[in-house]
Design a protein around this motif. Structure first.
Motif, PDB file in Angstrom:
ATOM      1  N   ALA A 196      11.305  52.448  38.594  1.00 49.97           N
ATOM      2  CA  ALA A 196      11.928  53.410  39.361  1.00 49.97           C
ATOM      3  C   ALA A 196      12.519  52.923  40.677  1.00 49.97           C
ATOM      4  CB  ALA A 196      10.804  54.532  39.672  1.00 49.97           C
ATOM      5  N   TYR A 220       8.816  58.280  45.225  1.00 47.42           N
ATOM      6  CA  TYR A 220       9.665  58.372  43.860  1.00 47.42           C
ATOM      7  C   TYR A 220       8.957  59.411  42.998  1.00 47.42           C
ATOM      8  CZ  TYR A 220      11.340  53.809  45.000  1.00 47.42           C
ATOM      9  OH  TYR A 220      12.083  52.745  45.573  1.00 47.42           O
ATOM     10  N   THR A 221       7.909  60.169  43.661  1.00 50.39           N
ATOM     11  CA  THR A 221       7.733  61.489  42.930  1.00 50.39           C
ATOM     12  C   THR A 221       7.457  62.798  43.414  1.00 50.39           C
ATOM     13  OG1 THR A 221       5.227  61.381  43.505  1.00 50.39           O
ATOM     14  CG2 THR A 221       5.956  60.049  41.470  1.00 50.39           C
TER      15      THR A 221
END
Lengths: 258, 100
Positions: free
Chosen positions: B29, B48-49
């Motif tokens: 990612a 990233y989430t």
């Protein structure tokens, strides 16, 4: 404190305290954008602030439904004056160094963790729903503060000394979190709320476990203690905070697009 | 690791791999800086989430990844280019086998 307040007003006043804690702390955490030690930490504190803002929005909307004034979340956030805010002093305290913020976040998230754990069974369905969602968020906030207090406390001699100093500076603001007001008592009687004093031992035990593991010391009983936030009595810092938070909305009260 | 223990040293770089849902593989990612694995994992969660991208996250020290070099690309990958018999293209796929 008026002892003849109607139940809806008790609930609204109680929720306003929880909402204002979240809202004002959102504003303080937002100040870390571009000021944290690394951009990754900017993001972490920003995420925490957004979680708190979500809690504040849901609670303020509920307050507007209950208090009979028909105000929406924006009216409550942006159009009240200092004396109408019910947040504790801890969250309005000016941003110090990064250690100060981690000390504040450790205490506040430990308090919120115990608070929302209890409030999932509130008789106010909206509050119970907010609590159920918030408990996951707050678990993460508490973990974030824990990770940093452990590393700074058990880090270099300088980081240890500064983390200890930060815990000591925050100590006078802790007691107010766990002090019962007449509103807390009325809201607990009606099944909406929980007495802050009942959260003290569990929250303190958690903070103590982190402080011990971080090779730090729990501060001695502070000689002065902040009080009065829940009655709208705030510090000098609060006016400046509200000016920054509210001025755009007040300058353009009906703006819907930019 | 000695540089990471110097207080004012830059935090090391970590590569982040996110699995979008059960059954899929972790996919690279991006990268981030963090002082240690636990904080790298938490930073990865925050970076990233944010929009529900993942159910699982891995972080790996960038230094610990051995990567192929662009200079070696010809010798690494071109020899596989003309070996069509390695691809399963000579079978008739029955109509009702959807996910072969």
């Amino acid at each position: 404190m008026d002892k003849t307040i109607a139940p809806a007003d008790v609930t609204a006043t109680y929720l306003l305290g929880l909402a204002d804690d979240a809202l004002i702390y959102t504003q303080r955490l937002g100040e870390w954008m571009s000021r944290a030690p690394q951009i990754e930490e900017d993001m972490a504190l920003g995420n925490i602030a957004l979680d708190l803002l979500g809690q504040a929005r849901a609670l303020l909307t509920r307050v507007g439904e209950l208090d009979g004034t028909g105000r929406d979340e924006d009216a409550l956030a942006y159009l009240r004056d200092e004396r109408e805010f019910r947040n504790v002093h801890l969250v309005e305290r000016p941003r110090g160094d990064f250690g100060d913020e981690m000390a504040r976040l450790l205490w506040f998230s430990s308090y919120q963790f115990e608070l929302y754990s209890q409030l999932t069974s509130s008789t106010d369905e909206v509050l119970a729903g907010v609590a159920a969602k918030a408990i996951k968020e707050v678990t993460y906030h508490r973990d974030h503060a824990t990770q940093w207090v452990l590393r700074l406390g058990d880090g270099t001699p300088e980081s240890h000394a500064r983390m200890q100093a930060a815990l000591d500076r925050v100590a006078p603001y802790v007691d107010e979190l766990f002090t019962d007001t007449a509103t807390d008592e009325a809201a607990t009687t009606s099944g909406v709320g929980v007495l802050p004093s009942q959260l003290r031992s569990a929250a303190t035990a958690y903070v103590r476990s982190v402080v011990d593991e971080a090779t730090l010391a729990m501060p001695a009983e502070p000689r002065r203690r902040a009080r009065g936030g829940r009655d709208g009595i705030h510090s000098q810092a609060m006016g400046y905070l509200l000016a920054e938070m509210q001025h755009i909305h007040r300058s353009h009260p009906d703006a819907t697009t930019w | 690791m000695s540089e990471a223990q110097t207080p004012r040293a830059e935090w090391p770089l970590w590569e982040v791999f996110v699995r979008a849902k059960r059954g899929l593989s972790h996919v690279h990612a991006g990268s981030l800086h963090a002082p240690d694995p636990q904080l790298a994992l938490r930073n990865a969660r925050d970076l990233y989430t944010r929009r529900g991208e993942g159910v699982s996250v891995w972080v790996v020290r960038a230094d610990d990844i051995t990567a192929s070099s662009p200079d070696e690309r010809d010798s690494f990958f071109d020899p596989a280019g003309d070996k069509v018999y390695r691809h399963p293209t000579f079978y008739e796929v029955p109509d009702d086998v959807e996910y072969l």
